[in-house]
Design a protein around this motif. Structure first.
Motif, short mmCIF file in Angstrom:
data_model
loop_
_atom_site.label_atom_id
_atom_site.label_comp_id
_atom_site.label_asym_id
_atom_site.label_seq_id
_atom_site.Cartn_x
_atom_site.Cartn_y
_atom_site.Cartn_z
N ARG A 702 36.63 -98.28 -26.96
CA ARG A 702 36.65 -97.65 -28.27
C ARG A 702 37.91 -96.81 -28.41
N ALA A 703 38.35 -96.63 -29.65
CA ALA A 703 39.50 -95.75 -29.92
C ALA A 703 39.53 -95.45 -31.41
N ARG A 704 40.12 -94.32 -31.75
CA ARG A 704 40.43 -93.98 -33.12
C ARG A 704 41.95 -94.10 -33.27
N GLY A 718 46.66 -92.02 -31.63
CA GLY A 718 45.41 -92.52 -31.09
C GLY A 718 44.63 -91.40 -30.44
N SER A 719 43.32 -91.45 -30.57
CA SER A 719 42.48 -90.44 -29.92
C SER A 719 41.16 -91.09 -29.49
N ASP A 720 40.43 -90.37 -28.65
CA ASP A 720 39.10 -90.79 -28.23
C ASP A 720 39.09 -92.21 -27.68
N ILE A 721 40.11 -92.49 -26.88
CA ILE A 721 40.18 -93.79 -26.21
C ILE A 721 39.26 -93.75 -25.00
N GLU A 722 38.36 -94.73 -24.93
CA GLU A 722 37.40 -94.71 -23.83
C GLU A 722 36.94 -96.12 -23.50
#
Length: 1002
Positions: A702-704, A718-722
């Motif tokens: 997942r990513a934003r 990019g944020s909240d890459i998991e």
């Protein structure tokens, strides 16, 4: 496959009753040189005592194919009766079907045991009984190729006049535009018969005839060599007459879907058939030569050959009422039949064949579809590409009469309805300019559609049958959009679907016909905007009569398009300056992430994971010169994407046939609704998406992601890459560019070029640095990130054949490690810059007062950027009601995208809810019992045809503002909030941006 082919003897397990007789005949044949002759009486039967080896379909099978029966029958005279095929055991009948004898010539039927027959097939069936028609005393049928059991894709069986109950469900499925010939034929006329033909209508017939003939009849000089070639080709078909019997090599579609894949090539050799496309192409060749020569002897020879070919085609079953077992993708193989017989219409009339031929044209083009209820009409690029001209030709060759007026009026209505912006994901054109096929924006198919439909719009323009203004405008917008996402001719690789060759390019001809069709309102005979686009795209070495005509009118080629465009039905943002183009592409729960077939795009699963591609190099600008090169391409590293970097073999798609609605293909959906873009004043814009990879491969990824476009600055966040993959690292690719010359340098924070090859280096950034690739793109990378740079020979796999490939590339990426949690990135691209430009930009970014932009927020809820040069703040708001309080925006109650430009005492605002809202909530059949998303066919989704559900964004601004004008879908809320805020309600539909201006309430 269990098959009986009748050669020199009757098979021993085939018997008949005493009142009928069997023999091997050479009189009529389809495959081979013989057939089984059955002379019957009214109570006769023919029996095959042979195990049928029937097996029912098992849910969860890799293939959706169903056990089916196939037969070819020759009937000498039409009979208003049936022959009945019964399947069973001993004296019992388990299932059966009727085959209508209302024809002359060869006919076939493909009938699925489970779905298409009356009764219930049984595993132990060992007998086929064929029962003769009962209404006549005696008669004769010829049987050739009796296939007792073969497995066929359930989408392909086609019902016709002989077997009208086969595959009734097919009329409601994705293949209906090919298969529903009988349903189209049965539609009642849309309009009542007019009393007469008006002068205006008569003139319309003449004008359209004149234009159509000019369209299809090329200038040609016929030579002795042409005649020798034609005679040799004709002899190759082995057509001969014996009294009223005409025979020759069989004429087939290329698919042979009723033969197991491993046997198809061998079977094609055995039958020694002629491909339908080659046969009809040759008919067109003869027709053009006939119309182009004045030599009487040649004309006689050509006419005889043409009539023999037409009669043989008819005898083979390529005629009214026959579906040849299947007609899927039929139009591609038959499209030259229509112009060929149109050119020979007068000769056909003299020979008494015009009426029969017109019926065949009408049938195979599916012309009856023009009478469908308006609400059921859906545009289809396959039809525009392959049969639209055939439909029109089948109507034009009708005698001038009230019936012809009714048909052409219905055609105009149907075509207009087909071209209007379609609801949901229906084909073919969208309000944002997307051109749909395979339930997505698909330029490779759109090209054929434009080549087919734009000439027809021109043919009808200025006549009583011209298409509706809105329909004309819809096609015009889609065509002009193609020259936005293409540069100059090739389109973005992210739009290549299952063809990631980088070679897909637009055609110039549709722009010519669209310009000649005039303006949508019909007031101007030439559309000057489209003409200017045509002139820019026109190849200089091919100056045309039309080009010169436009020049004489004072029209000049347009400049390269500049600005920003949003196409949310494609999850696409387009940004152009000067001669360069940048596109950003995503996917969602509505728009598939990739299209892969068993032999196409096998490694392309990441192609729309936030792909940011720059097209800026080449003469003309193209994908190859701009860095994309198939051989050696690392399929993990599409620029701009965030991916789990795996060995190439592990990226190979596991393509399955997931249901009866689809074939062997992969079109994976996310479960996220947030993906798309926004533009402001047509100049700048943004793109954002919630990335969630489908669990078929890496469901924890997942990513934003967001991309902000301001002039030549492209800011990527990019944020909240998991994900939970502890084996392979997660990366965000800055670029991957082919090195045609391994000496092409790159620069990293230094004016000294890096020419070393191979080269690799990892930078753990304690401070911000810059990077310049060899294609004039600069990259600014802030501190606190891990940057890797590589120049090397890369080894990969061919996207279609799996062959090993290699190539020299430069690449750069940001590493997030294995199994990252809350990973992030930031980088900015300067397009068409140099060392000084990117170094200066990097230096300016080190000080708040000189920084070209500021990242105000980058977290799970929002990415917010302010571009100081444009005084514009852009908001990617992934979650609702997050307490924004940045710039003039206090809050938004819906996940949205917003851009606000400050201009003295005004704010220019653009906003969109990127969710297409084709359905609400969760679609439960996309999930297993553990709540994991499963692979489904997009063709099986009912919401594909659903219209977008309107949604409302409540946007709260700081300050007291009023609307400067009336704006579609935008209004001040009655409740203005407290004294320091203004609430604006924006109604969104089809994820179309809304733009408006507010002024300070003085």
């Amino acid at each position: 496959m269990k098959i009986l082919v009748f050669d020199n003897e009757i098979p021993p397990h085939l018997v008949c009753d005493r009142s009928s007789h069997l023999a091997i005949s050479e009189r009529y044949y389809k495959y081979g040189k013989h057939s089984l002759q059955w002379a019957y009486s009214s109570n006769s039967y023919l029996q095959v005592n042979e195990p049928l080896l029937y097996r029912p379909y098992q849910e969860g099978s890799i293939s959706q194919e169903r056990d089916s029966f196939v037969v070819w029958i020759y009937n000498g005279e039409p009979i208003a009766d049936v022959v009945t095929f019964q399947f069973g055991r001993k004296d019992g009948v388990d299932c059966q079907f009727d085959f209508h004898l209302n024809f002359r010539g060869w006919r076939t039927a493909w009938v699925a045991y489970e779905r298409d027959m009356q009764g219930d097939p049984h595993l132990e069936m060992d007998k086929l009984t064929i029962r003769a028609p009962k209404s006549i005393g005696e008669g004769t049928l010829y049987i050739n190729q009796l296939v007792l059991n073969t497995r066929i894709d359930p989408r392909f069986h086609t019902r016709d006049k002989q077997v009208p109950l086969v595959n009734l469900e097919g009329d409601q499925k994705a293949n209906a535009h090919w298969l529903s010939l009988l349903a189209f034929e049965e539609l009642a006329p849309r309009y009542a018969m007019p009393e007469s033909v008006s002068t205006e209508q008569q003139r319309a017939h003449e004008v359209t005839h004149e234009r159509f003939e000019k369209l299809i009849l090329e200038d040609r000089i016929v030579t002795h060599a042409d005649m020798l070639r034609i005679k040799m080709m004709f002899a190759n078909f082995e057509i001969s007459r014996n009294g009223n019997v005409i025979s020759g090599r069989p004429i087939d579609l290329p698919f042979f879907d009723h033969v197991p894949k491993e046997d198809r090539e061998r079977w094609k050799e055995l039958v020694n058939g002629v491909q339908l496309s080659a046969y009809t192409d040759f008919m067109m060749d003869i027709a053009v030569c006939y119309r182009s020569t004045d030599q009487a002897s040649w004309k006689r020879e050509l006419q005889v050959m043409f009539m023999d070919m037409l009669d043989h085609l008819d005898e083979q079953g390529w005629t009214y009422g026959s579906a040849q077992g299947t007609v899927h993708h039929f139009g591609y193989n038959y499209r030259n039949y229509y112009p060929a017989v149109y050119l020979m219409r007068n000769e056909l009339a003299q020979a008494g064949r015009l009426e029969r031929t017109q019926q065949t044209m009408y049938w195979y083009s599916g012309a009856g579809r023009i009478h469908a209820p308006l609400e059921e009409i859906e545009g289809n690029i396959d039809i525009f590409n392959t049969t639209l001209h055939g439909i029109l030709a089948s109507l034009l060759i009708l005698p001038d009469s009230p019936a012809k007026v009714r048909e052409l009026t219905s055609f105009s209505t149907w075509l207009s309805q087909s071209l209007l912006p379609a609801p949901g994901l229906r084909s073919a054109y969208k309000s944002d300019g997307s051109a749909y096929h395979h339930v997505n924006h698909y330029p490779a198919y759109a090209i054929g559609g434009f080549l087919g439909v734009t000439p027809v719009i021109y043919l009808l323009s200025g006549t009583a049958y011209r298409v509706d203004e809105l329909a004309h405008g819809s096609v015009r917008k889609a065509l002009l959009a193609m020259r936005l996402y293409s540069n100059k001719y090739e389109w973005l690789v992210s739009l290549s679907a299952r063809h990631p060759t980088g070679k897909g390019e637009l055609e110039v001809v549709p722009f010519q016909y669209m310009a000649l069709a005039g303006t949508p309102d019909g007031l101007q005979p030439i559309d000057e905007e489209v003409a200017a686009a045509y002139m820019r795209l026109h190849h200089d070495e091919e100056k045309s009569e039309v080009y010169e005509r436009f020049l004489e009118m004072g029209i000049t080629p347009e400049d390269d398009p500049n600005g920003h465009w949003t196409m949310n039905f494609a999850a696409l943002a387009i940004h152009r300056r000067g001669s360069w183009l940048v596109g950003a592409r995503g996917h969602s729960r509505y728009l598939w992430a990739n299209e892969s077939y068993v032999s196409a795009n096998l490694y392309g699963r990441y192609i729309s994971h936030g792909h940011v591609q720059i097209m800026s190099q080449g003469q003309p600008i193209n994908n190859e010169a701009s860095g994309y090169h198939h051989d050696g391409w690392d399929w993990n590293r599409w620029p701009g994407t965030t991916t789990v970097h795996k060995p190439i073999p592990e990226l190979r798609s596991n393509v399955r046939n997931v249901d009866a609605f689809s074939g062997f293909e992969e079109m994976l959906l996310s479960d996220e609704t947030y993906a798309g873009g926004l533009n402001l004043e047509g100049r700048n814009g943004m793109f954002a998406m919630k990335l969630h990879e489908h669990p078929k491969y890496e469901g924890s990824l997942r990513a934003r992601k967001s991309v902000f476009f301001f002039d030549n600055r492209i800011i990527c966040l990019g944020s909240d890459i998991e994900n939970t993959n502890t084996v392979y690292p997660t990366e965000t690719t800055l670029f991957q560019s082919h090195l045609a010359d391994q000496k092409c340098p790159i620069w990293v924070n230094d004016h000294s070029p890096i020419r070393e090859f191979p080269y690799s280096h990892e930078h753990v950034l304690d401070e911000s640095i810059w990077l310049l690739d060899h294609l004039e793109n600069g990259y600014y990378i802030p501190a606190g990130q891990r940057l890797s740079v590589s120049r090397s020979v890369q080894h990969s796999k061919h996207q279609a054949t799996d062959a090993y490939t290699q190539g020299s590339f430069a690449a750069a990426w940001l590493g997030h490690g294995c199994a990252p949690q809350q990973g992030s990135y930031e980088y900015t691209i300067l397009v068409k810059t140099d060392q000084d430009g990117i170094e200066t930009f990097c230096a300016d970014m080190q000080h708040a007062e000189s920084a070209p932009y500021t990242v105000l927020r980058k977290d799970r809820s929002a990415h917010i950027v302010k571009d100081h040069a444009n005084q514009t703040t852009a908001y990617a708001l992934f979650e609702a009601n997050t307490g924004i309080n940045e710039g003039w925006l206090r809050d938004v109650d819906t996940p949205a995208m917003v851009m606000i430009r400050e201009a003295e005492d005004e704010l220019i605002i653009s906003a969109v809810d990127p969710d297409l809202h084709l359905y609400e909530g969760k679609e439960w059949d996309q999930y297993d019992e553990d709540g994991n998303q499963v692979e489904v066919s997009v063709y099986s989704r009912k919401w594909v045809h659903a219209p977008s559900i309107p949604s409302t964004i409540r946007l709260i601004l700081r300050g007291n503002w009023v609307m400067r004008d009336d704006y579609l879908g935008c209004r001040l809320a009655i409740d203005h909030g407290d004294d320091d805020t203004t609430i604006i309600e924006i109604t969104c539909k089809d994820a179309m941006p809304r733009e408006f201006v507010v002024g300070m309430n003085m």
